[in-house]
Motif scaffolding. Structure first.
Motif, PDB file in Angstrom:
ATOM      1  N   PHE A 245      42.047  56.968  53.969  1.00 45.90           N
ATOM      2  CA  PHE A 245      42.070  55.537  53.490  1.00 45.90           C
ATOM      3  C   PHE A 245      41.324  54.717  52.869  1.00 45.90           C
ATOM      4  CE2 PHE A 245      45.984  56.408  55.788  1.00 45.90           C
ATOM      5  CZ  PHE A 245      47.049  55.839  55.242  1.00 45.90           C
ATOM      6  N   GLU A 246      40.032  55.451  53.041  1.00 45.44           N
ATOM      7  CA  GLU A 246      38.737  54.899  52.387  1.00 45.44           C
ATOM      8  C   GLU A 246      39.280  55.218  50.849  1.00 45.44           C
ATOM      9  OE1 GLU A 246      35.057  53.119  50.616  1.00 45.44           O
ATOM     10  OE2 GLU A 246      36.391  52.900  52.390  1.00 45.44           O
ATOM     11  N   ALA A 247      39.480  56.415  50.600  1.00 48.05           N
ATOM     12  CA  ALA A 247      40.103  56.652  49.024  1.00 48.05           C
ATOM     13  C   ALA A 247      40.976  55.736  48.742  1.00 48.05           C
ATOM     14  CB  ALA A 247      40.345  58.164  48.989  1.00 48.05           C
ATOM     15  N   VAL A 248      42.132  55.579  49.420  1.00 46.59           N
ATOM     16  CA  VAL A 248      43.262  54.616  48.988  1.00 46.59           C
ATOM     17  C   VAL A 248      42.589  53.332  48.986  1.00 46.59           C
ATOM     18  CG1 VAL A 248      45.269  53.481  49.974  1.00 46.59           C
ATOM     19  CG2 VAL A 248      44.905  56.002  50.499  1.00 46.59           C
ATOM     20  N   ARG A 249      41.638  52.716  49.608  1.00 48.37           N
ATOM     21  CA  ARG A 249      41.037  51.394  49.344  1.00 48.37           C
ATOM     22  C   ARG A 249      40.446  51.329  47.927  1.00 48.37           C
ATOM     23  NH1 ARG A 249      36.331  48.811  49.222  1.00 48.37           N
ATOM     24  NH2 ARG A 249      35.277  50.775  49.598  1.00 48.37           N
ATOM     25  N   GLN A 250      39.610  52.353  47.639  1.00 48.16           N
ATOM     26  CA  GLN A 250      39.001  52.394  46.302  1.00 48.16           C
ATOM     27  C   GLN A 250      39.920  52.342  45.104  1.00 48.16           C
ATOM     28  OE1 GLN A 250      35.717  55.161  46.270  1.00 48.16           O
ATOM     29  NE2 GLN A 250      34.812  54.879  48.452  1.00 48.16           N
ATOM     30  N   ARG A 251      41.089  53.162  45.442  1.00 48.87           N
ATOM     31  CA  ARG A 251      41.893  53.284  44.500  1.00 48.87           C
ATOM     32  C   ARG A 251      42.864  52.254  44.051  1.00 48.87           C
ATOM     33  NH1 ARG A 251      43.035  59.625  44.014  1.00 48.87           N
ATOM     34  NH2 ARG A 251      41.134  60.452  44.875  1.00 48.87           N
ATOM     35  N   GLY A 252      42.519  51.299  44.956  1.00 48.75           N
ATOM     36  CA  GLY A 252      43.308  49.978  44.872  1.00 48.75           C
ATOM     37  C   GLY A 252      44.754  49.997  45.241  1.00 48.75           C
TER      38      GLY A 252
END
Length: 252
Positions: A245-252
């Motif tokens: 979900f850090e990746a999800v956050r960065q991907r907007g």
């Protein structure tokens, strides 16, 4: 992708399959005389979706569930077969530069694998990669714990994990291994492109060869460790959720 019949058991797993993937549920078995209202809800929903429902004795459910607690319900399900390493190039290509892979190096606990699959499905991961040997496979317990996610995210079983990581690098995927105590922070990474997030098993973490095939080793900052010495690491399924979900956050 061909499908194979298998039994899934437990209220959450069967309810999810009936609700989200009714076309592949062949029949539902409900314990005769059971009073749980959730079972009645599953039966009604299955009948509305033209799925055969049979009321059976507890012993029949025990037979299909094996050692897994069935909670009075089971479903015969045409589950998607797992993929192999030959399917990875196509999955990465379809992601168009935004592949998000969760790689699990030797997870042994089916509850942990089920929870990881659930997080991966919720995060929209491209695939979850697991070794064929010395790791738990997608079984009935995993399906129950994943609440149906085991059939909503691609699971890729590979013979040699180190070789697979090398092949992913050739496909333009950056490989990040999660290791407690690594100097680099997860939150300093750019996770917006093709990335594979590699987490180790419950006992030993990432194996040496797996570490050597990562582009970078990173850690999840845990300020509480300094004030609570007994807390040394996160459970692998929790770490997977945080990382995905850090990746999800960065991907907007």
């Amino acid at each position: 992708m061909s499908r194979q019949n298998q039994w899934i058991v437990g209220i959450n797993a069967v309810a999810s399959a009936v609700e989200h993937d009714a076309d592949h549920v062949r029949e539902v078995l409900v314990e005769a005389g059971a009073k749980n209202p959730r079972l009645a809800e599953i039966e009604q929903l299955a009948r509305r979706r033209d799925i055969d429902v049979r009321r059976v004795a507890q012993q029949a459910l025990d037979g299909v569930a094996g050692a897994t607690r069935h909670q009075g319900v089971a479903a015969r399900y045409a589950a998607a077969t797992t993929l192999d390493e030959g399917d990875l190039p196509g999955l990465v290509e379809q992601a168009q530069g935004r592949a998000l892979l969760l790689v699990l190096d030797g997870v042994q606990d089916p509850h942990n694998l089920g929870a990881c699959l659930r997080s991966a499905a919720a995060a929209g991961a491209t695939a979850v990669v697991i070794p064929k040997d010395k790791a738990v496979q997608v079984n009935a317990t995993v399906r129950k714990t994943s609440a149906g996610a085991a059939d909503r995210v691609a699971v890729v079983r590979v013979t040699n994990l180190s070789r697979t990581l090398s092949e992913l690098q050739k496909l333009g995927v950056w490989i990040y291994g999660l290791v407690g105590g690594a100097d680099a922070s997860l939150y300093a990474l750019d996770l917006t492109g093709n990335v594979a997030l590699v987490l180790g098993g419950e006992a030993d973490g990432l194996r040496r060869l797996t570490r050597e095939h990562c582009d970078q080793l990173v850690s999840i900052p845990m300020p509480g460790v300094e004030t609570s010495p007994g807390v040394e690491s996160l459970n692998v399924s929790v770490a997977a959720g945080v990382t995905l979900f850090e990746a999800v956050r960065q991907r907007g």
